[in-house]
Design a protein around this motif. Structure first.
Motif, PDB file in Angstrom:
ATOM      1  N   HIS A   1       0.839  -1.209   0.000  1.00 22.04           N
ATOM      2  CA  HIS A   1       0.000   0.000   0.000  1.00 22.04           C
ATOM      3  C   HIS A   1       0.867   1.249   0.000  1.00 22.04           C
ATOM      4  CE1 HIS A   1       0.816   0.646   4.281  1.00 22.04           C
ATOM      5  NE2 HIS A   1       0.422  -0.585   4.539  1.00 22.04           N
ATOM      6  N   SER A   2       0.217   2.396  -0.018  1.00 20.37           N
ATOM      7  CA  SER A   2       0.886   3.677  -0.265  1.00 20.37           C
ATOM      8  C   SER A   2       1.851   4.111   0.824  1.00 20.37           C
ATOM      9  CB  SER A   2      -0.171   4.772  -0.469  1.00 20.37           C
ATOM     10  OG  SER A   2      -1.018   4.866   0.666  1.00 20.37           O
TER      11      SER A   2
ATOM     12  N   THR B   1      -3.363  -2.929  -4.687  1.00 23.27           N
ATOM     13  CA  THR B   1      -2.890  -2.164  -3.533  1.00 23.27           C
ATOM     14  C   THR B   1      -3.946  -2.171  -2.428  1.00 23.27           C
ATOM     15  OG1 THR B   1      -3.797   0.060  -3.983  1.00 23.27           O
ATOM     16  CG2 THR B   1      -1.801  -0.561  -5.178  1.00 23.27           C
ATOM     17  N   ASN B   2      -3.470  -1.968  -1.199  1.00 23.67           N
ATOM     18  CA  ASN B   2      -4.320  -1.762  -0.020  1.00 23.67           C
ATOM     19  C   ASN B   2      -5.064  -3.007   0.440  1.00 23.67           C
ATOM     20  OD1 ASN B   2      -4.982   0.308   1.908  1.00 23.67           O
ATOM     21  ND2 ASN B   2      -7.073   0.306   1.133  1.00 23.67           N
TER      22      ASN B   2
ATOM     23  N   GLY C   1      -0.833   3.972  -6.914  1.00 22.59           N
ATOM     24  CA  GLY C   1      -0.887   3.099  -8.078  1.00 22.59           C
ATOM     25  C   GLY C   1      -0.377   3.783  -9.334  1.00 22.59           C
TER      26      GLY C   1
ATOM     27  N   GLU D   1      -4.352   5.616  -2.468  1.00 18.14           N
ATOM     28  CA  GLU D   1      -3.990   4.396  -3.183  1.00 18.14           C
ATOM     29  C   GLU D   1      -3.985   4.592  -4.696  1.00 18.14           C
ATOM     30  OE1 GLU D   1      -2.734   1.638  -1.578  1.00 18.14           O
ATOM     31  OE2 GLU D   1      -2.837   3.237  -0.063  1.00 18.14           O
TER      32      GLU D   1
END
Length: 318
Positions: A188-189, A214-215, A229, A225
């Protein structure tokens, strides 16, 4: 009455001109295969009647909203090599019968979760056999797979991971050959820098995948996110890998939570409904982690993966 072509020097060029024109015209007509759109671009995801939320909703209608919401089927080490093909095939065929897209979370790589709440998995030789059988079960079903949540974000953080990127390459290739759209998980971010993650994805066979996710099982905002991405896509492009898409997990990111609290955080809420979005590099919102299933024995929750009614109601704001 048709006349035969004139004799002499001009007849051959004229015939060649007509032939070329016909070839060009035929080439411009799309074949049935190329004109047909992939159903995954437009179909809804599948809400499985066998999910934990669906089972809970039979006893308590307060969970019916979760029961009706599409969530991923988790293929983990609870399905041995001898059973995984039949299990995922049964799930995917239920989705196909409803004209929905089956979504599978593949989660059994060696040293999974580095011995934490979701520890488990196979050794490398067993994992390869298991993935082969899983891919065989999904063949022809137009499924989507989120491949090994956290595996790349946790790369090198514990022993016994072995050739993790090699195993991911193997899994990606096997699933792609079965017609599965693969999204390799990218954390994730707030975990791994985009440039680093792009390198790891490239080493893990992203060229054979639809993209990355993601996440998963986390709580970061959708805006963060999507930004992450897009940054990873930009880094992949800079490294020579173009055209990749990503999906964002939105199952539990509907409210801000305490920074760094990733285990049943207090105040979390469900997020945007899972669906194909197709905006720029973003393919879709997905629900991978099932709302109502505990992250582990933390903040009042039971063991990881167990149904937790109080937690489900909190996520629903009740």
């Amino acid at each position: 009455m048709l006349r035969p072509p004139a004799r002499g020097r001009t007849a051959v060029p004229r015939a060649l001109t007509l032939l070329v024109a016909c070839v060009v015209a035929l080439a411009s007509v799309p074949s049935p295969a190329s004109a047909k759109s992939d159903p995954r671009l437009t179909r809804a995801f599948y809400a499985d009647s066998a999910s934990s939320a669906a089972v809970a909703a039979k006893r308590d209608r307060r969970f019916s909203t979760l029961a009706r919401t599409p969530q991923a089927y988790w293929a983990t080490d609870h399905l041995p090599v001898s059973k995984v093909k039949k299990a995922v095939r049964s799930y995917a065929q239920r989705a196909v019968k409803k004209k929905r897209t089956p979504v599978v979370a593949v989660y059994a790589i060696p040293a999974r979760d580095c011995g934490q709440h979701s520890a488990g998995s196979f050794d490398a030789p067993t994992y390869r056999r298991w993935v082969s059988r899983l891919a065989a079960g999904l063949k022809g079903t137009k499924a989507i797979a989120v491949l090994e949540p956290d595996a790349l974000a946790m790369l090198g953080q514990c022993d016994a991971q072995g050739d993790r990127t090699g195993l991911l390459r193997y899994a990606t290739a096997k699933l792609k050959r079965a017609g599965v759209w693969v999204y390799i998980d990218a954390g994730h971010s707030s975990w791994t820098a985009p440039a680093v993650m792009a390198e790891r994805l490239r080493a893990s066979g992203i060229t054979s995948a639809r993209g990355f996710s993601t996440n998963v099982a986390n709580f970061r905002s959708t805006a963060d996110e999507v930004a992450y991405g897009n940054e990873v896509v930009a880094q992949l492009t800079a490294q020579g890998v173009r055209g990749k898409k990503f999906v964002v997990e939105t199952a539990r990111n509907g409210a801000a939570t305490a920074a760094g609290d990733f285990c049943n955080p207090v105040g979390a809420r469900v997020g945007s409904k899972p669906r194909m979005v197709r905006q720029g590099n973003l393919d879709a919102y997905v629900w991978v982690k099932h709302p109502g299933e505990s992250d582990g024995p933390c903040n009042g929750g039971p063991n990881a993966g167990s149904w937790w009614a109080a937690g489900a109601l909190a996520l629903l704001g009740r």
